[in-house]
Every structure is written in C-alpha cells, then in structure tokens.
Design a protein around this motif. Structure first.
Motif, PDB file in Angstrom:
ATOM      1  N   THR A  27       0.842  -1.191   0.000  1.00 31.79           N
ATOM      2  CA  THR A  27       0.000   0.000   0.000  1.00 31.79           C
ATOM      3  C   THR A  27       0.876   1.239   0.000  1.00 31.79           C
ATOM      4  OG1 THR A  27      -1.688  -1.181   1.256  1.00 31.79           O
ATOM      5  CG2 THR A  27      -1.844   1.209   1.234  1.00 31.79           C
ATOM      6  N   SER A  29       0.555   5.570   0.042  1.00 35.22           N
ATOM      7  CA  SER A  29      -0.263   6.778   0.172  1.00 35.22           C
ATOM      8  C   SER A  29       0.600   7.979  -0.142  1.00 35.22           C
ATOM      9  CB  SER A  29      -0.814   6.924   1.594  1.00 35.22           C
ATOM     10  OG  SER A  29      -1.685   5.869   1.905  1.00 35.22           O
ATOM     11  N   LYS A  37      -4.914  13.690  -0.266  1.00 38.59           N
ATOM     12  CA  LYS A  37      -4.276  12.413   0.038  1.00 38.59           C
ATOM     13  C   LYS A  37      -4.954  11.312  -0.761  1.00 38.59           C
ATOM     14  CE  LYS A  37      -2.865   9.359   3.767  1.00 38.59           C
ATOM     15  NZ  LYS A  37      -2.698   9.185   5.204  1.00 38.59           N
ATOM     16  N   THR A  39      -4.534   6.916  -1.756  1.00 44.21           N
ATOM     17  CA  THR A  39      -3.930   5.654  -1.360  1.00 44.21           C
ATOM     18  C   THR A  39      -4.127   4.626  -2.468  1.00 44.21           C
ATOM     19  OG1 THR A  39      -4.351   6.110   0.977  1.00 44.21           O
ATOM     20  CG2 THR A  39      -3.925   3.821   0.393  1.00 44.21           C
TER      21      THR A  39
END
Length: 128
Positions: A27, A29, A37, A39
């Motif tokens: 993952t 971000s 933001k 992700t």
C-alpha cells in the motif's frame, strides 16, 4: 509504515509531497502540499507508484521510479515489495539497483507501459 518526502512539479511549481508505504500490504499513500491524500494498493509498491503516476499524469514525480529505464525484476519486487528496482542502459548488462523514491529529474515518464517497453528493449539488447 515508511514515510518520506519526494519532490514533484505541479503547475510548473516545485513542491514537496509525502509518501507513506507499507511493503507488507503493498500500500502506498501520497499527501500533496495542498493536503490532498490518495492511497493505492497493488501487487507491490512499484505498481502502486505506477497507478499514482497514471492518475496524476499532469504532475512530474522527481523519483527514480519515474525514470524510463527503471523497472524491478521479479526477485527485486519480491524481496523489497517493489521499493527497489533496476536502472538499466541499452546494451549494458550491469544494471544498477536503486530505490524508487530517490531523487531523479532526467528521462521521466508517468506511463509505466513505457518503462515495460524499455525493459523489453534492454533485455533484447543483451541477446547475442
């Protein structure tokens, strides 16, 4: 989760963005200077970075992972979760291992398919 700052060029202005990546969950971000933001989750961090660059194709990401001649091998992806990749040169079998978020400003692309194509050309250039 690993956190680091990178530089981007957005609307002709250089600014910092914050990357957070977790290799265990693949993952990534990003938080832009504006506070936005996003992700991404993929098979590895390199592919997450490819998805990020595709979505924000108008932004130049000043990172090794954006360089046309940088792409991870299967082993590098597996061992580092895609955080390291190889920087190659046509005709040269000595590939250099680099961290994809290290600073770079030359020969950049936001299209991971261009990097895949370059990697194929590089591999073909080594065959005799």
């Amino acid at each position: 989760m690993k956190k680091l700052e990178i530089f981007v060029i957005k609307n002709s202005t250089r600014e910092k963005a914050t990357i957070e990546c977790d290799g265990r969950t693949a993952t990534l971000s990003i938080t832009f200077a504006s506070g936005l933001k996003k992700t991404y989750s993929e098979a590895d961090i390199y592919l997450c970075f490819g998805s990020l660059r595709k979505e924000f194709s108008d932004i130049k990401f000043l990172c090794k992972g954006s360089k046309i001649n940088v792409y991870p091998s299967a082993m590098a992806s597996q061992m580092s979760s895609g955080i390291v990749a190889y920087e190659t040169q046509i005709g040269d079998s000595d590939a250099k291992l680099v961290r994809i978020f290290d600073y770079e400003e030359n020969e950049l692309t936001n299209d991971i398919n261009e990097q895949i194509s370059y990697r194929k050309k590089w591999a073909e250039s080594l065959q005799i």
